[in-house]
Design an enzyme around this catalytic site. Structure first.
Site, short mmCIF file in Angstrom:
data_model
loop_
_atom_site.label_atom_id
_atom_site.label_comp_id
_atom_site.label_asym_id
_atom_site.label_seq_id
_atom_site.Cartn_x
_atom_site.Cartn_y
_atom_site.Cartn_z
N THR A 12 34.56 112.65 35.49
CA THR A 12 35.97 112.53 35.88
C THR A 12 36.81 113.73 35.46
O THR A 12 38.02 113.75 35.71
CB THR A 12 36.57 111.24 35.28
OG1 THR A 12 36.39 111.26 33.87
CG2 THR A 12 35.92 110.01 35.88
N LEU A 14 38.94 116.37 33.15
CA LEU A 14 39.95 116.15 32.11
C LEU A 14 41.12 115.37 32.69
O LEU A 14 42.19 115.90 32.93
CB LEU A 14 40.41 117.49 31.53
CG LEU A 14 40.11 117.67 30.04
CD1 LEU A 14 38.63 117.65 29.79
CD2 LEU A 14 40.72 118.92 29.51
N HIS A 15 40.90 114.08 32.95
CA HIS A 15 41.97 113.21 33.41
C HIS A 15 42.77 112.75 32.18
O HIS A 15 42.57 113.25 31.08
CB HIS A 15 41.40 112.04 34.23
CG HIS A 15 40.46 111.17 33.45
ND1 HIS A 15 40.89 110.13 32.66
CD2 HIS A 15 39.11 111.20 33.33
CE1 HIS A 15 39.85 109.55 32.09
NE2 HIS A 15 38.75 110.19 32.48
N ALA A 16 43.66 111.80 32.34
CA ALA A 16 44.62 111.43 31.30
C ALA A 16 44.00 111.07 29.95
O ALA A 16 44.44 111.57 28.91
CB ALA A 16 45.51 110.31 31.79
N ALA A 19 42.18 114.07 28.27
CA ALA A 19 43.21 115.08 28.01
C ALA A 19 44.03 114.68 26.79
O ALA A 19 44.36 115.53 25.96
CB ALA A 19 44.11 115.26 29.23
#
Length: 91
Positions: A12, A14-16, A19
Site C-alpha cells: 500500500t 506510504l499511506h496514512a 506515514a
C-alpha cells in the site's frame, strides 16, 4: 550529513497509517531529516505528514533519507529499518 537509500516494500506504499508511524519516529530525533522520492527528484520534510503524503510514495519507489545533526546516523538507520520492515504489514 548522513544518507541512505531503500525501496518502499509494502503493497500500500506510504499511506496514512505508515506515514504516521514514519513521522512519529522521525520526530523523536533532533536532526533535520528529509525523504526524497528519487524517481522524480522530489523531497519532503520527514517530520511533516502533509509533505510526506504529497510525495505519493508507492510500492517499489526508491527513496533516500538524509539527516543532518547530532543524531543523524541513528535517525537515518531507524527510518530505513522502519521502511524495510514494511511497517509491520503482511504480504
Amino acid at each position: 550529513m548522513y544518507k541512505k537509500r531503500t525501496t518502499i516494500k509494502n503493497k500500500t506504499g506510504l499511506h496514512a497509517r505508515p506515514a504516521s508511524e514514519f513521522i512519529a519516529m522521525a520526530s523523536k530525533f533532533s536532526s533535520r531529516i528529509t525523504i526524497k522520492k528519487l524517481s522524480e527528484d522530489e523531497d519532503a520534510n520527514a517530520k511533516s505528514i502533509v509533505m510526506l503524503l504529497a510525495l505519493g510514495l508507492a510500492q517499489g519507489e526508491e527513496v533516500e533519507i538524509v539527516a543532518k545533526g547530532d543524531d543523524e546516523v541513528e535517525a537515518v538507520d531507524s527510518l530505513i529499518a522502519l521502511i524495510d520492515s514494511k511497517f509491520g504489514e503482511e504480504e
